[in-house]
Design a protein around this motif. Structure first.
Motif, PDB file in Angstrom:
ATOM      1  N   THR A  72       0.843  -1.190   0.000  1.00  0.00           N
ATOM      2  CA  THR A  72       0.000   0.000   0.000  1.00  0.00           C
ATOM      3  C   THR A  72       0.880   1.243   0.000  1.00  0.00           C
ATOM      4  N   THR A  73       0.517   2.192  -0.853  1.00  0.00           N
ATOM      5  CA  THR A  73       1.318   3.403  -1.006  1.00  0.00           C
ATOM      6  C   THR A  73       0.414   4.622  -1.061  1.00  0.00           C
ATOM      7  N   GLU A  74       0.926   5.738  -0.624  1.00  0.00           N
ATOM      8  CA  GLU A  74       0.245   7.033  -0.723  1.00  0.00           C
ATOM      9  C   GLU A  74       1.112   7.907  -1.609  1.00  0.00           C
ATOM     10  N   ILE A  75       0.660   8.123  -2.856  1.00  0.00           N
ATOM     11  CA  ILE A  75       1.510   8.779  -3.846  1.00  0.00           C
ATOM     12  C   ILE A  75       0.736   9.816  -4.655  1.00  0.00           C
ATOM     13  N   GLU A  76       1.462  10.762  -5.188  1.00  0.00           N
ATOM     14  CA  GLU A  76       0.864  11.820  -5.983  1.00  0.00           C
ATOM     15  C   GLU A  76       0.816  11.414  -7.453  1.00  0.00           C
ATOM     16  N   GLY A  77      -0.355  11.583  -8.073  1.00  0.00           N
ATOM     17  CA  GLY A  77      -0.508  11.316  -9.497  1.00  0.00           C
ATOM     18  C   GLY A  77      -1.398  12.365 -10.115  1.00  0.00           C
ATOM     19  N   VAL A  78      -1.818  12.134 -11.350  1.00  0.00           N
ATOM     20  CA  VAL A  78      -2.647  13.100 -12.066  1.00  0.00           C
ATOM     21  C   VAL A  78      -4.039  12.516 -12.259  1.00  0.00           C
ATOM     22  N   ILE A  79      -5.061  13.265 -11.849  1.00  0.00           N
ATOM     23  CA  ILE A  79      -6.434  12.799 -11.944  1.00  0.00           C
ATOM     24  C   ILE A  79      -7.137  13.336 -13.180  1.00  0.00           C
TER      25      ILE A  79
END
Length: 353
Positions: A72-79
């Motif tokens: 499990t990861t908490e990461i920034e991406g593009v929505i």
């Protein structure tokens, strides 16, 4: 740095997206398959919301012991276009890695929570018969690991998701995926299989980083999403990301709905589903136009491609498709079939008078 996976089927295909690895169970003297779907490095913008490929069919193999590794990861991406969002994921993608097992398999699931996570995470698999679907057994603080073993008793297509509190927030940030339990003897072979999962997203401006969006609990409680999306990103199945098939091929779509709130009315414009495994179970209906998929539910749809063209995938609650992003395309190439479809009317016949 690019996102990389290691899977048995993908190694042969050199896709770099999915992986399985063999391991020996020394204590029992039997072999186990380790489905190591562990992301390495930081996903690129394109990769974060590109759903993992579907692993190879189970076929006619006997039941066996399996090991599934998830992180499990908490990461920034593009929505949306260039708008960033803080996603919470299984193995760095929204939806999480597709897990494919067989009825009767004994599955050990190892869950690791990345050290840089802010909150504890776990996994509830709807394919599991046992307390919380495994959620309590797998609850892991940041940097910790947990595991449990279950027997895949019931065949079907099932949702999995994080069930750590507050549950709607974890799911609303993208923590969901699908696990397929194939029946003994496997599913009927088809030419193409694809993995599509719908989710609703509730956003607000981040107080930490300018321009970044994050989860908005008030909108989630009101069930008023800013986005309803396939595979976690607006346009994830458009342009160069369209799914593809050829005239004459049979297509199977594994479709899930992570929610946390909206019910999906899944439809492919210009196609009729030859077979629909209703709610991912064993009942198969035929000649279906649109199938309802509840939040936390799924469906398997199958159809043959008879005519070339671009076929639009939507949630037929159409304001979601055209205003909130829930739209994709299937590109079918090949020869025209005027006996099935052609532009224009019938040719004019000479009058006998």
């Amino acid at each position: 740095m690019k996102l990389r996976f290691l899977t048995l089927s993908a190694i042969a295909m050199m896709t770099g997206l999915f992986a399985c690895k063999m391991a020996d169970n020394k204590q029992s003297g039997t072999s186990s398959d380790a489905v190591n779907i562990v992301a390495e490095g930081t996903p690129t913008v394109a990769e974060l919301t590109a759903a993992p490929k579907v692993p190879a069919p189970v076929g006619t193999r006997a039941a066996k012991k399996l090991i599934v590794n998830l992180e499990t990861t908490e990461i920034e991406g593009v929505i949306d276009d260039t708008i960033p969002y803080t996603f919470w994921t299984f193995n760095g993608t929204v939806p999480g890695s597709f897990i494919r097992v067989r009825e009767g398999d004994e599955v050990t699931l190892n869950l690791k929570n990345a050290a840089n996570s802010v909150l504890p995470h776990n996994i509830d698999l709807h394919a599991v018969t046992g307390p919380g679907g495994g959620a309590e057994a797998t609850t892991a603080a940041p940097g910790q690991e947990a595991s449990f073993t279950f027997k895949a008793i019931n065949p079907g297509l099932f949702v999995y998701h994080c069930a750590a509190p507050p549950v709607p927030m974890h799911i609303g940030n993208g923590m969901y995926g699908l696990i397929l339990v194939e029946p003994a003897g496997g599913l009927k072979p088809v030419d193409k299989e694809y993995y599509i999962m719908q989710g609703d997203f509730y956003t607000k401006a981040s107080t930490v980083k300018k321009g970044l969006l994050e989860f908005n609990n008030d909108k989630a409680v009101a069930e008023n999403p800013d986005y309803v999306l396939f595979n976690g990103k607006k346009g994830s199945l458009l342009g160069n990301n369209m799914i593809e098939a050829k005239v004459g091929e049979t297509v199977r779509l594994f479709v899930g709905n992570g929610g946390p709130n909206m019910t999906s009315s899944f439809h492919v414009i210009g196609e009729i589903f030859d077979n629909v495994y209703i709610e991912g179970g064993s009942t198969v209906s035929h000649n279906i136009q649109t199938t309802m998929i509840p939040a936390g539910g799924s469906a398997i749809v199958e159809f043959k491609c008879d005519v070339p063209g671009e076929y639009v995938l939507v949630d037929h609650s159409l304001s979601r498709a055209f205003n909130k992003g829930c739209i994709g395309k299937l590109k079918v190439t090949g020869d025209a079939n005027p006996k099935v479809f052609k532009k224009g009317g019938a040719e004019k016949q000479k009058s006998a008078y």
